[in-house]
Structures are given as structure tokens and as C-alpha cells.
Write a protein that holds these residues in place. Structure first.
Motif, mmCIF file in Angstrom:
data_model
loop_
_atom_site.group_PDB
_atom_site.id
_atom_site.type_symbol
_atom_site.label_atom_id
_atom_site.label_comp_id
_atom_site.label_asym_id
_atom_site.label_seq_id
_atom_site.Cartn_x
_atom_site.Cartn_y
_atom_site.Cartn_z
ATOM 1 N N GLY A 123 1.193 -1.120 -0.305
ATOM 2 C CA GLY A 123 0.171 0.346 -0.197
ATOM 3 C C GLY A 123 0.847 1.102 0.224
ATOM 4 N N CYS A 124 1.917 1.141 -0.710
ATOM 5 C CA CYS A 124 2.799 1.988 -1.342
ATOM 6 C C CYS A 124 2.630 3.304 -0.983
ATOM 7 C CB CYS A 124 3.641 1.977 -1.844
ATOM 8 S SG CYS A 124 3.137 1.918 -3.907
ATOM 9 N N GLY A 125 1.380 4.048 -2.072
ATOM 10 C CA GLY A 125 0.907 5.249 -1.890
ATOM 11 C C GLY A 125 1.653 6.082 -2.887
ATOM 12 N N SER A 126 1.826 7.024 -1.808
ATOM 13 C CA SER A 126 3.383 8.254 -2.648
ATOM 14 C C SER A 126 4.673 7.675 -2.427
ATOM 15 C CB SER A 126 3.158 9.023 -2.238
ATOM 16 O OG SER A 126 3.548 9.362 -0.629
ATOM 17 N N GLY A 127 4.754 6.272 -2.088
ATOM 18 C CA GLY A 127 6.645 6.211 -1.664
ATOM 19 C C GLY A 127 7.067 6.366 -0.982
ATOM 20 N N ALA A 128 6.753 6.941 -0.126
ATOM 21 C CA ALA A 128 6.772 7.682 0.813
ATOM 22 C C ALA A 128 7.462 6.612 1.682
ATOM 23 C CB ALA A 128 6.055 8.332 2.105
ATOM 24 N N ILE A 129 7.354 5.519 2.713
ATOM 25 C CA ILE A 129 7.785 4.509 3.064
ATOM 26 C C ILE A 129 8.621 3.738 2.442
ATOM 27 C CG2 ILE A 129 7.367 2.472 4.536
ATOM 28 C CD1 ILE A 129 4.265 3.581 5.075
ATOM 29 N N ALA A 130 8.274 2.882 1.402
ATOM 30 C CA ALA A 130 9.797 3.100 0.092
ATOM 31 C C ALA A 130 10.197 4.168 0.297
ATOM 32 C CB ALA A 130 8.724 2.512 -0.883
ATOM 33 N N LEU A 131 10.297 5.046 0.059
ATOM 34 C CA LEU A 131 11.524 5.798 -0.679
ATOM 35 C C LEU A 131 12.059 5.535 0.585
ATOM 36 C CD1 LEU A 131 10.310 6.317 -2.961
ATOM 37 C CD2 LEU A 131 11.580 8.440 -2.923
ATOM 38 N N ALA A 132 11.631 6.425 1.774
ATOM 39 C CA ALA A 132 12.572 6.255 3.523
ATOM 40 C C ALA A 132 13.183 5.496 3.605
ATOM 41 C CB ALA A 132 11.512 7.167 4.527
ATOM 42 N N LEU A 133 13.337 4.259 3.518
ATOM 43 C CA LEU A 133 13.824 2.963 3.685
ATOM 44 C C LEU A 133 15.090 2.550 3.050
ATOM 45 C CD1 LEU A 133 10.891 0.679 4.849
ATOM 46 C CD2 LEU A 133 12.670 1.702 6.227
ATOM 47 N N ALA A 134 14.293 3.130 1.717
ATOM 48 C CA ALA A 134 15.988 2.037 0.646
ATOM 49 C C ALA A 134 16.659 3.258 0.803
ATOM 50 C CB ALA A 134 15.048 3.041 -0.993
ATOM 51 N N ALA A 135 16.601 4.630 1.271
ATOM 52 C CA ALA A 135 17.517 5.715 1.825
ATOM 53 C C ALA A 135 18.039 5.616 2.415
ATOM 54 C CB ALA A 135 16.940 7.143 1.502
ATOM 55 N N ASN A 136 17.896 4.814 3.743
ATOM 56 C CA ASN A 136 18.291 4.425 4.986
ATOM 57 C C ASN A 136 18.363 3.229 5.511
ATOM 58 O OD1 ASN A 136 18.015 7.264 6.262
ATOM 59 N ND2 ASN A 136 16.132 7.714 5.420
ATOM 60 N N VAL A 137 18.475 2.298 4.956
ATOM 61 C CA VAL A 137 18.589 0.799 4.803
ATOM 62 C C VAL A 137 19.733 0.565 3.829
ATOM 63 C CG1 VAL A 137 18.823 -0.892 5.654
ATOM 64 C CG2 VAL A 137 16.626 0.556 6.022
ATOM 65 N N ALA A 138 21.279 0.131 4.469
ATOM 66 C CA ALA A 138 22.155 0.368 3.158
ATOM 67 C C ALA A 138 22.208 -1.136 2.783
ATOM 68 C CB ALA A 138 23.106 -0.249 4.038
ATOM 69 N N ASP A 139 21.739 -1.010 1.119
ATOM 70 C CA ASP A 139 21.437 -2.310 -0.124
ATOM 71 C C ASP A 139 20.609 -2.452 0.381
ATOM 72 O OD1 ASP A 139 24.252 -1.739 -0.378
ATOM 73 O OD2 ASP A 139 24.808 -2.907 1.671
ATOM 74 N N ALA A 140 19.284 -1.424 0.773
ATOM 75 C CA ALA A 140 18.190 -2.602 0.844
ATOM 76 C C ALA A 140 17.683 -2.476 -0.120
ATOM 77 C CB ALA A 140 17.218 -2.325 1.758
ATOM 78 N N THR A 141 16.915 -3.511 -0.564
ATOM 79 C CA THR A 141 15.792 -3.589 -2.085
ATOM 80 C C THR A 141 14.207 -3.583 -1.488
ATOM 81 O OG1 THR A 141 16.933 -5.137 -3.687
ATOM 82 C CG2 THR A 141 15.100 -4.703 -3.731
ATOM 83 N N VAL A 142 13.621 -2.730 -1.776
ATOM 84 C CA VAL A 142 12.405 -2.736 -1.289
ATOM 85 C C VAL A 142 11.023 -2.866 -2.766
ATOM 86 C CG1 VAL A 142 10.547 -0.883 -0.462
ATOM 87 C CG2 VAL A 142 12.807 -0.444 -0.303
ATOM 88 N N HIS A 143 10.532 -3.626 -2.182
ATOM 89 C CA HIS A 143 9.235 -4.144 -3.307
ATOM 90 C C HIS A 143 7.412 -3.351 -2.822
ATOM 91 C CE1 HIS A 143 11.749 -7.283 -5.227
ATOM 92 N NE2 HIS A 143 11.831 -7.611 -4.049
ATOM 93 N N ALA A 144 7.525 -1.868 -3.336
ATOM 94 C CA ALA A 144 6.570 -1.400 -3.129
ATOM 95 C C ALA A 144 5.352 -1.494 -4.051
ATOM 96 C CB ALA A 144 6.883 0.094 -3.565
ATOM 97 N N VAL A 145 3.983 -2.381 -4.093
ATOM 98 C CA VAL A 145 2.470 -2.315 -4.333
ATOM 99 C C VAL A 145 1.993 -1.427 -4.068
ATOM 100 C CG1 VAL A 145 1.494 -4.739 -4.519
ATOM 101 C CG2 VAL A 145 4.075 -4.710 -3.453
ATOM 102 N N ASP A 146 1.003 -1.175 -4.595
ATOM 103 C CA ASP A 146 -0.663 -0.330 -4.948
ATOM 104 C C ASP A 146 -1.222 -0.758 -5.711
ATOM 105 O OD1 ASP A 146 -0.995 1.889 -2.511
ATOM 106 O OD2 ASP A 146 -2.289 1.780 -4.074
ATOM 107 N N ARG A 147 -2.688 -1.474 -5.278
ATOM 108 C CA ARG A 147 -3.733 -1.098 -6.182
ATOM 109 C C ARG A 147 -4.090 -0.472 -7.048
ATOM 110 N NH1 ARG A 147 -8.804 -2.288 -1.503
ATOM 111 N NH2 ARG A 147 -8.026 -0.515 -0.366
ATOM 112 N N SER A 148 -3.599 0.950 -6.326
ATOM 113 C CA SER A 148 -3.937 1.925 -7.718
ATOM 114 C C SER A 148 -3.023 2.346 -7.945
ATOM 115 C CB SER A 148 -4.326 3.478 -6.141
ATOM 116 O OG SER A 148 -3.949 4.537 -7.222
ATOM 117 N N PRO A 149 -3.459 2.391 -9.980
ATOM 118 C CA PRO A 149 -2.463 2.889 -10.766
ATOM 119 C C PRO A 149 -1.666 4.036 -10.291
ATOM 120 C CG PRO A 149 -4.566 1.657 -12.024
ATOM 121 C CD PRO A 149 -4.777 2.021 -10.058
ATOM 122 N N ALA A 150 -2.334 5.503 -10.046
ATOM 123 C CA ALA A 150 -2.216 6.723 -9.540
ATOM 124 C C ALA A 150 -0.843 6.494 -8.506
ATOM 125 C CB ALA A 150 -3.162 7.364 -8.893
#
Ligand code: GLN
Length: 285
Positions: A123-150
Motif C-alpha cells: 500500500g505504498c501510496g506516494s512511495g513515502a515509506i519505500a523511499l525512506a527505507l531505501a534511502a536509509n537502509v544500506a543495500d536494501a531492495t524495496v518491493h512497493a505494491v499498491d492496487r491504485s495505478p495513480a
């Protein structure tokens, strides 16, 4: 003509009159956007008369905010966890509360000391959580999922804009269904507002934000329960699930987690206002 200072006062007065909490701050933000300048430049120009085109632009932005459209939709941006995100109508505006979820996710992953952890933001929405974790956890891969195309489009755009397009992979789909591999951590700010409470929230939320990002059904926990049922099939041993919730939902959500994930342990984390906000469910390694 009147000076920028006088116009700022006038904008703030009109915002206050419709019940907006921080009218001075928001007046500054609307004029900064209209003039495309930062706050220091704004204050340096208080005694100047703005150009008519700029005044017209400011008036158009102000008119939207006076109808209680969220400021982040009007300006098209919101900062989350120190990251400037593009925000659009149709996608939930990131809340400061959700930074508690990010803090806790970073801490849980630091304790696991897993190299190159795999994270899911459901439920990534604008990507807030996904980007914050990708930017702050070394070498992390983040799979971001949402059912809304927007939402999917916006998360992708935000990831690209911050150079995180490689490490944030974005999927259109239902909850965990698109996940391509087992993960070390699931972070989710799913819709958790009770259907009957949604119309009672402030107009910024109830009128302008997408109900599909907020409405969690009769008790607010419909999607949370579905996610907890699906999660075990996608978790590595020792993985964790972190859910943002309403403070009133903890007992019920924890009881359901104990049923769906009997070998896991649940605890809660409080937000900056001292309210229970994040349910942390940790499986055994
Ligand atoms: N905290 C949000 C609100 O009440 C709800 C967000 C959500 O449902 N995930 O505005």
C-alpha cells in the motif's frame, strides 16, 4: 497594488477564517509556490509589489486551499523523512505519524544485521515509506505494491526523482500477491479508518483524499486482517511485519496477529504524541 507583506497578511486572514490551523505558515507556502521562491527570498521581498501574474497565481492556489483541498495537493509536494516527495490528488498525503513506522523498521533491520535486506511496502501510496527505507537502509531492495495505478505511477516517479529507481521496484496489485521473493520486513500503512468514521474526518481527508487509501471497513481492520493472513507465506525466517494503526485498534489487531502468526511475538510502538501507532510482529529465526 499592495506589497507582498500586505498580501501575505490578507491570505493568512482568509485561511484563518475557514478554520485552517497554521494560516501564516500556509500563506507563506502558497506565495512561495506562486512566486517559485524559497522563504528567505519571500521575506526579502515583503516590501515589493508582486507582478500581476504572480498575484493571479497565488490567488488560484489560495482559492483551492480555501475549499480545504490539502496543502500538499495544492503545492504538489510534501516532505517525508527528509525526502521531498511529489504528491498528487488521488494518492494519500504522507503523515508525520508514519515516520514512527519508518524509524522502527530501520531499527528492526539494524538489529537483524541482514546484509542487503529485502523489504516490502504494501500500500505504498506516494512511495513515502519505500523511499525512506531505501534511502536509509544500506543495500536494501524495496518491493512497493499498491492496487491504485495513480499510486504506483507516483511511487515510480518519486523513486526515479531521488535516484532510487533501481532499489525501489514498484508493482500494481493486491497486497502481497505481486511479491517476487520472500522478504525480511513488511511495512504497511494500509487503510485503517472505520467506514462510519470517514465522513466525520476533516474535509481535507474526507472530501479530498482517496477513500480507497483510508477506508478499512466496518472496524477499520479488513485489509490488516487480509495482510496478516497472507504475510507468513512471504516472510523469511526471523522476518517482521510492521503495521501503522489507529491507537484504538491495537488489542484487536494483536489478537488477530496471534491467531494468524502463532509463532510470532507482537509489541506496539508509540508515536511522538505518545499514542500506540505501530504494531510490530516479529517471527522467530
Ligand atoms: N492516519 C490517517 C488519518 O486518519 C489514516 C491513514 C490510513 O488509513 N492509513 O488521516
Amino acid at each position: 497594488m499592495s506589497t507582498l507583506g500586505v498580501r501575505l497578511d490578507d491570505t493568512a486572514r482568509r485561511l484563518a477564517a475557514v478554520g485552517i490551523d497554521d494560516p501564516r505558515l500556509e500563506a507563506d507556502v502558497l506565495w512561495m509556490k506562486a512566486l517559485d521562491i524559497d522563504r528567505a527570498q519571500l521575506y526579502a521581498r515583503l516590501h515589493d509589489d508582486p507582478a500581476e501574474a504572480h498575484a493571479t497565481a497565488a490567488e488560484a492556489l489560495t482559492a483551492r486551499r480555501l475549499r480545504r483541498e490539502p496543502l500538499a495537493y495544492v503545492t504538489g509536494t510534501r516532505e517525508f523523512y527528509g525526502i521531498d516527495l511529489t504528491i498528487r490528488p488521488g494518492v494519500l498525503v504522507p503523515r508525520p505519524d508514519t515516520e514512527t513506522l519508518v524509524d522502527e523498521a530501520i531499527s528492526v533491520l539494524a538489529h537483524r544485521a541482514e546484509p542487503a535486506p529485502v523489504i516490502a511496502d504494501i500500500g505504498c501510496g506516494s512511495g513515502a515509506i519505500a523511499l525512506a527505507l531505501a534511502a536509509n537502509v544500506a543495500d536494501a531492495t524495496v518491493h512497493a505494491v499498491d492496487r491504485s495505478p495513480a499510486a504506483v505511477g507516483l511511487t515510480r516517479a518519486n523513486a526515479e526523482r531521488h535516484g532510487l529507481g533501481e532499489r525501489v521496484r514498484v508493482y500494481l496489485g493486491d497486497l502481497t500477491a505481486p511479491l517476487p521473493e520472500p522478504v525480511d520486513l513488511i511495512a504497511a500503512n494500509l487503510p485503517y479508518v472505520r467506514s462510519d468514521e470517514l465522513p466525520t474526518l476533516e474535509p481535507e481527508v474526507s472530501v479530498f483524499e482517496p477513500a480507497e487509501a483510508l477506508d478499512g471497513g466496518a472496524d477499520g481492520l479488513d485489509l490488516v486482517r487480509r495482510l496478516l493472513r497472507e504475510a507468513p507465506a512471504h516472510l523469511k525466517p526471523g522476518a517482521a511485519v510492521l503495521l501503522e494503526l489507529d491507537p484504538r485498534q491495537f488489542d484487536e489487531a494483536a489478537a488477530f496477529a496471534a491467531e494468524a502468526m502463532p509463532d510470532a511475538r507482537a509489541r506496539s510502538v508509540r508515536d511522538l504524541a505518545g499514542r500506540e501507532r505501530v504494531l510490530v510482529i516479529e517471527t522467530t529465526a
